[in-house]
Enzyme design. Sequence first.
Site, PDB file in Angstrom:
ATOM      1  N   ASP A   1       8.554  10.884  68.590  1.00 37.63           N
ATOM      2  CA  ASP A   1       9.021  12.083  69.312  1.00 37.63           C
ATOM      3  C   ASP A   1       9.916  11.746  70.504  1.00 37.63           C
ATOM      4  O   ASP A   1      10.308  12.638  71.258  1.00 37.63           O
ATOM      5  CB  ASP A   1       7.816  12.897  69.829  1.00 37.63           C
ATOM      6  CG  ASP A   1       7.046  13.537  68.687  1.00 37.63           C
ATOM      7  OD1 ASP A   1       7.584  13.572  67.559  1.00 37.63           O
ATOM      8  OD2 ASP A   1       5.905  13.992  68.921  1.00 37.63           O
TER       9      ASP A   1
ATOM     10  N   GLY B   1       9.881  21.221  82.614  1.00 42.59           N
ATOM     11  CA  GLY B   1      10.805  21.901  81.723  1.00 42.59           C
ATOM     12  C   GLY B   1      11.673  22.824  82.552  1.00 42.59           C
ATOM     13  O   GLY B   1      11.691  22.722  83.786  1.00 42.59           O
TER      14      GLY B   1
ATOM     15  N   SER C   1      12.998  16.599  93.026  1.00 44.19           N
ATOM     16  CA  SER C   1      13.750  17.734  92.480  1.00 44.19           C
ATOM     17  C   SER C   1      14.223  18.662  93.596  1.00 44.19           C
ATOM     18  O   SER C   1      13.609  18.747  94.670  1.00 44.19           O
ATOM     19  CB  SER C   1      12.810  18.518  91.561  1.00 44.19           C
ATOM     20  OG  SER C   1      13.310  19.803  91.313  1.00 44.19           O
ATOM     21  N   ALA C   2      15.273  19.409  93.279  1.00 39.97           N
ATOM     22  CA  ALA C   2      15.762  20.435  94.206  1.00 39.97           C
ATOM     23  C   ALA C   2      14.725  21.555  94.371  1.00 39.97           C
ATOM     24  O   ALA C   2      14.842  22.373  95.276  1.00 39.97           O
ATOM     25  CB  ALA C   2      17.071  21.006  93.692  1.00 39.97           C
TER      26      ALA C   2
ATOM     27  N   TYR D   1       5.309  23.151  90.688  1.00 41.01           N
ATOM     28  CA  TYR D   1       6.231  22.021  90.472  1.00 41.01           C
ATOM     29  C   TYR D   1       6.835  21.478  91.776  1.00 41.01           C
ATOM     30  O   TYR D   1       6.831  20.275  92.037  1.00 41.01           O
ATOM     31  CB  TYR D   1       7.325  22.494  89.519  1.00 41.01           C
ATOM     32  CG  TYR D   1       8.354  21.461  89.143  1.00 41.01           C
ATOM     33  CD1 TYR D   1       8.047  20.433  88.265  1.00 41.01           C
ATOM     34  CD2 TYR D   1       9.659  21.539  89.645  1.00 41.01           C
ATOM     35  CE1 TYR D   1       9.011  19.497  87.900  1.00 41.01           C
ATOM     36  CE2 TYR D   1      10.628  20.614  89.287  1.00 41.01           C
ATOM     37  CZ  TYR D   1      10.296  19.595  88.415  1.00 41.01           C
ATOM     38  OH  TYR D   1      11.251  18.667  88.059  1.00 41.01           O
TER      39      TYR D   1
ATOM     40  N   LYS E   1      16.581  23.637  79.567  1.00 36.77           N
ATOM     41  CA  LYS E   1      17.170  24.272  80.753  1.00 36.77           C
ATOM     42  C   LYS E   1      18.406  25.065  80.338  1.00 36.77           C
ATOM     43  O   LYS E   1      18.861  24.969  79.199  1.00 36.77           O
ATOM     44  CB  LYS E   1      17.529  23.197  81.761  1.00 36.77           C
ATOM     45  CG  LYS E   1      16.293  22.458  82.226  1.00 36.77           C
ATOM     46  CD  LYS E   1      16.563  21.705  83.480  1.00 36.77           C
ATOM     47  CE  LYS E   1      15.247  21.451  84.184  1.00 36.77           C
ATOM     48  NZ  LYS E   1      15.431  21.104  85.563  1.00 36.77           N
TER      49      LYS E   1
ATOM     50  N   LYS F   1      21.960  28.950  71.969  1.00 38.39           N
ATOM     51  CA  LYS F   1      22.034  30.375  71.631  1.00 38.39           C
ATOM     52  C   LYS F   1      23.420  30.757  71.099  1.00 38.39           C
ATOM     53  O   LYS F   1      23.542  31.600  70.202  1.00 38.39           O
ATOM     54  CB  LYS F   1      21.697  31.228  72.858  1.00 38.39           C
ATOM     55  CG  LYS F   1      20.208  31.176  73.223  1.00 38.39           C
ATOM     56  CD  LYS F   1      19.955  31.988  74.489  1.00 38.39           C
ATOM     57  CE  LYS F   1      18.518  31.897  74.953  1.00 38.39           C
ATOM     58  NZ  LYS F   1      18.264  32.708  76.149  1.00 38.39           N
TER      59      LYS F   1
ATOM     60  N   ARG G   1      23.789  28.329  90.017  1.00 38.63           N
ATOM     61  CA  ARG G   1      23.217  26.976  89.995  1.00 38.63           C
ATOM     62  C   ARG G   1      24.363  25.969  89.924  1.00 38.63           C
ATOM     63  O   ARG G   1      25.479  26.310  89.547  1.00 38.63           O
ATOM     64  CB  ARG G   1      22.355  26.759  88.729  1.00 38.63           C
ATOM     65  CG  ARG G   1      21.085  27.578  88.623  1.00 38.63           C
ATOM     66  CD  ARG G   1      20.023  27.129  89.607  1.00 38.63           C
ATOM     67  NE  ARG G   1      18.782  27.875  89.410  1.00 38.63           N
ATOM     68  CZ  ARG G   1      18.524  29.081  89.898  1.00 38.63           C
ATOM     69  NH1 ARG G   1      19.431  29.712  90.624  1.00 38.63           N
ATOM     70  NH2 ARG G   1      17.362  29.671  89.686  1.00 38.63           N
TER      71      ARG G   1
ATOM     72  N   ARG H   1      21.221  28.194  93.914  1.00 32.45           N
ATOM     73  CA  ARG H   1      20.871  26.853  94.406  1.00 32.45           C
ATOM     74  C   ARG H   1      22.051  25.910  94.182  1.00 32.45           C
ATOM     75  O   ARG H   1      22.587  25.838  93.082  1.00 32.45           O
ATOM     76  CB  ARG H   1      19.644  26.318  93.669  1.00 32.45           C
ATOM     77  CG  ARG H   1      19.266  24.917  94.123  1.00 32.45           C
ATOM     78  CD  ARG H   1      18.088  24.379  93.363  1.00 32.45           C
ATOM     79  NE  ARG H   1      16.863  25.102  93.665  1.00 32.45           N
ATOM     80  CZ  ARG H   1      15.862  25.228  92.809  1.00 32.45           C
ATOM     81  NH1 ARG H   1      15.946  24.713  91.609  1.00 32.45           N
ATOM     82  NH2 ARG H   1      14.772  25.882  93.159  1.00 32.45           N
TER      83      ARG H   1
HETATM   84  P1  NAD Z   1      11.661  15.077  80.176  1.00 35.24           P
HETATM   85  O1  NAD Z   1      10.590  16.094  79.939  1.00 35.24           O
HETATM   86  O2  NAD Z   1      12.741  14.955  79.166  1.00 35.24           O
HETATM   87  O3  NAD Z   1      11.009  13.637  80.393  1.00 35.24           O
HETATM   88  C1  NAD Z   1       9.801  13.430  81.038  1.00 35.24           C
HETATM   89  C2  NAD Z   1       8.974  12.545  80.139  1.00 35.24           C
HETATM   90  O4  NAD Z   1       7.745  12.224  80.811  1.00 35.24           O
HETATM   91  C3  NAD Z   1       8.590  13.199  78.820  1.00 35.24           C
HETATM   92  O5  NAD Z   1       9.082  12.455  77.728  1.00 35.24           O
HETATM   93  C4  NAD Z   1       7.067  13.236  78.844  1.00 35.24           C
HETATM   94  O6  NAD Z   1       6.472  12.988  77.586  1.00 35.24           O
HETATM   95  C5  NAD Z   1       6.761  12.105  79.817  1.00 35.24           C
HETATM   96  N1  NAD Z   1       5.440  12.243  80.387  1.00 35.24           N
HETATM   97  C6  NAD Z   1       4.848  13.367  80.881  1.00 35.24           C
HETATM   98  N2  NAD Z   1       3.607  13.087  81.287  1.00 35.24           N
HETATM   99  C7  NAD Z   1       3.399  11.767  81.062  1.00 35.24           C
HETATM  100  C8  NAD Z   1       2.313  10.905  81.255  1.00 35.24           C
HETATM  101  N3  NAD Z   1       1.166  11.351  81.766  1.00 35.24           N
HETATM  102  N4  NAD Z   1       2.430   9.606  80.878  1.00 35.24           N
HETATM  103  C9  NAD Z   1       3.580   9.163  80.329  1.00 35.24           C
HETATM  104  N5  NAD Z   1       4.656   9.933  80.116  1.00 35.24           N
HETATM  105  C10 NAD Z   1       4.561  11.231  80.472  1.00 35.24           C
HETATM  106  O7  NAD Z   1      12.266  15.380  81.606  1.00 35.24           O
HETATM  107  P2  NAD Z   1      13.567  14.793  82.312  1.00 35.24           P
HETATM  108  O8  NAD Z   1      14.546  15.878  82.386  1.00 35.24           O
HETATM  109  O9  NAD Z   1      13.953  13.500  81.702  1.00 35.24           O
HETATM  110  O10 NAD Z   1      12.989  14.557  83.786  1.00 35.24           O
HETATM  111  C11 NAD Z   1      12.668  13.275  84.306  1.00 35.24           C
HETATM  112  C12 NAD Z   1      12.247  13.411  85.743  1.00 35.24           C
HETATM  113  O11 NAD Z   1      13.284  14.033  86.505  1.00 35.24           O
HETATM  114  C13 NAD Z   1      10.996  14.272  85.962  1.00 35.24           C
HETATM  115  O12 NAD Z   1      10.246  13.735  87.013  1.00 35.24           O
HETATM  116  C14 NAD Z   1      11.567  15.603  86.387  1.00 35.24           C
HETATM  117  O13 NAD Z   1      10.651  16.345  87.151  1.00 35.24           O
HETATM  118  C15 NAD Z   1      12.762  15.160  87.198  1.00 35.24           C
HETATM  119  N6  NAD Z   1      13.796  16.208  87.296  1.00 35.24           N
HETATM  120  C16 NAD Z   1      14.533  16.553  86.204  1.00 35.24           C
HETATM  121  C17 NAD Z   1      15.496  17.550  86.314  1.00 35.24           C
HETATM  122  C18 NAD Z   1      16.350  17.961  85.143  1.00 35.24           C
HETATM  123  O14 NAD Z   1      17.210  18.826  85.305  1.00 35.24           O
HETATM  124  N7  NAD Z   1      16.177  17.410  83.956  1.00 35.24           N
HETATM  125  C19 NAD Z   1      15.701  18.188  87.547  1.00 35.24           C
HETATM  126  C20 NAD Z   1      14.912  17.810  88.636  1.00 35.24           C
HETATM  127  C21 NAD Z   1      13.974  16.806  88.504  1.00 35.24           C
END
Ligand code: NAD
Length: 347
Positions: free
Chosen positions: A54, A93, A132-133, A163, A206, A214, A236, A302
């Site tokens: 996955d 998410g 994060s923001a 969050y 997002k 869509k 945004r 934002r």
């Molecule tokens: P994502 O959901 O694609 O990746 C996060 C990964 O963490 C997932 O694959 C999930 O399976 C894994 N995970 C969750 N819980 C876990 C655990 N207990 N042990 C091991 N793995 C675990 O998200 P992303 O977009 O790649 O985000 C990465 C980081 O950046 C996160 O901390 C997120 O909060 C932060 N962030 C992302 C965004 C964005 O726009 N994508 C914005 C702000 C902050």
Amino acid sequence: METKRPVEKDPRQRRDDLIVITGGGGFIGGNLAGYFRKKGFTRLRAVDKKPLGDWYVRVPGVESICLDVSDPVNCQRACEGAVEVYNLAADMGGMGFIERFRIECLRSILINTHMIEAAYQAGVRRYFYSSSACVYNTLLQQDPKVRALKESDAYPAMAERGYGWEKLMSEMFCQEYWAERGLKTAIARFHNVYGPHGTWDGGREKAPAAICRKVIEAIDTGRGEIDIWGDGTRTRSFMYIEDCVKGIDMIMHCDDLIATPINLGSSELVSINVLVSKVEKIAGVKLKRNYQLDAPKGVGGRNSDNTFIRKMLHWEPSTPLDKGLAVTYAWIKEQYLARKKGKRVVE
Ligand code: NAD
């Protein structure tokens, strides 16, 4: 961060230093593993709790381990031998997810509590935290014509419930591990990140990915309409993934940014309506818009104030939204069509 600690110079970075990336099966973590691999690093370990099948990205030559890092023993295993740790694991998410599943979001505190301790115990040289923001005071983000957020706008705190508060607390861990224990930490506050290999369906996606999907669906099904969450006026900024991974590397290795939260985001502010128009233009279509006023919407506006990052790194994320969206749209269309043909794709 104000601290009296002198910053000792790191030994020279070697290509065979072990780099650990948690959340490595996710969007940003997977792309970061690819970025370091391309840069020539030979020992990379990606860790994620999802089954390997996955993972969004599996980078050849990267040790990929399935571990839940909310468990302290697994964190020790993840950090074994590491020189640098990039902690990107989180249950997260888009707005639909973080407004609905606040408990899941809050539980990421377990990941961040145990990962930083394990990294410290393992004697890692540097530790990166993905904030994060959503930590910013929500009262400053009510108007779509929002003033861009600067780093000091997180306090007095009134973060996004669940969050955002969890992120704020985990930032504090990074600051105190530096202040009390001398662990060199880096804290980037990401503003919406988009690009290939991100979530594009299933409820965690997002806005940019959701709108691309869509539009593709509307064309494919001949529906000619698109459902938009909210009234389309919310604003945004969106950062392209290549800027994000480059920024992570720069922030992590800047001695003047130790334990200092910094924005990592684009400052190109657009409304959701403009975002939809951009995707329509890429797809060569015009759709009827159905505004869903009861759907999750998040704050009014934002944007990222990039004054600090420009000053510190003489750089800021600058991929134009039109350019990044075109690549993202093409990638999502490819996934959509593959899924339609019955192929297994990761959404
Ligand atoms: P994502 O959901 O694609 O990746 C996060 C990964 O963490 C997932 O694959 C999930 O399976 C894994 N995970 C969750 N819980 C876990 C655990 N207990 N042990 C091991 N793995 C675990 O998200 P992303 O977009 O790649 O985000 C990465 C980081 O950046 C996160 O901390 C997120 O909060 C932060 N962030 C992302 C965004 C964005 O726009 N994508 C914005 C702000 C902050």
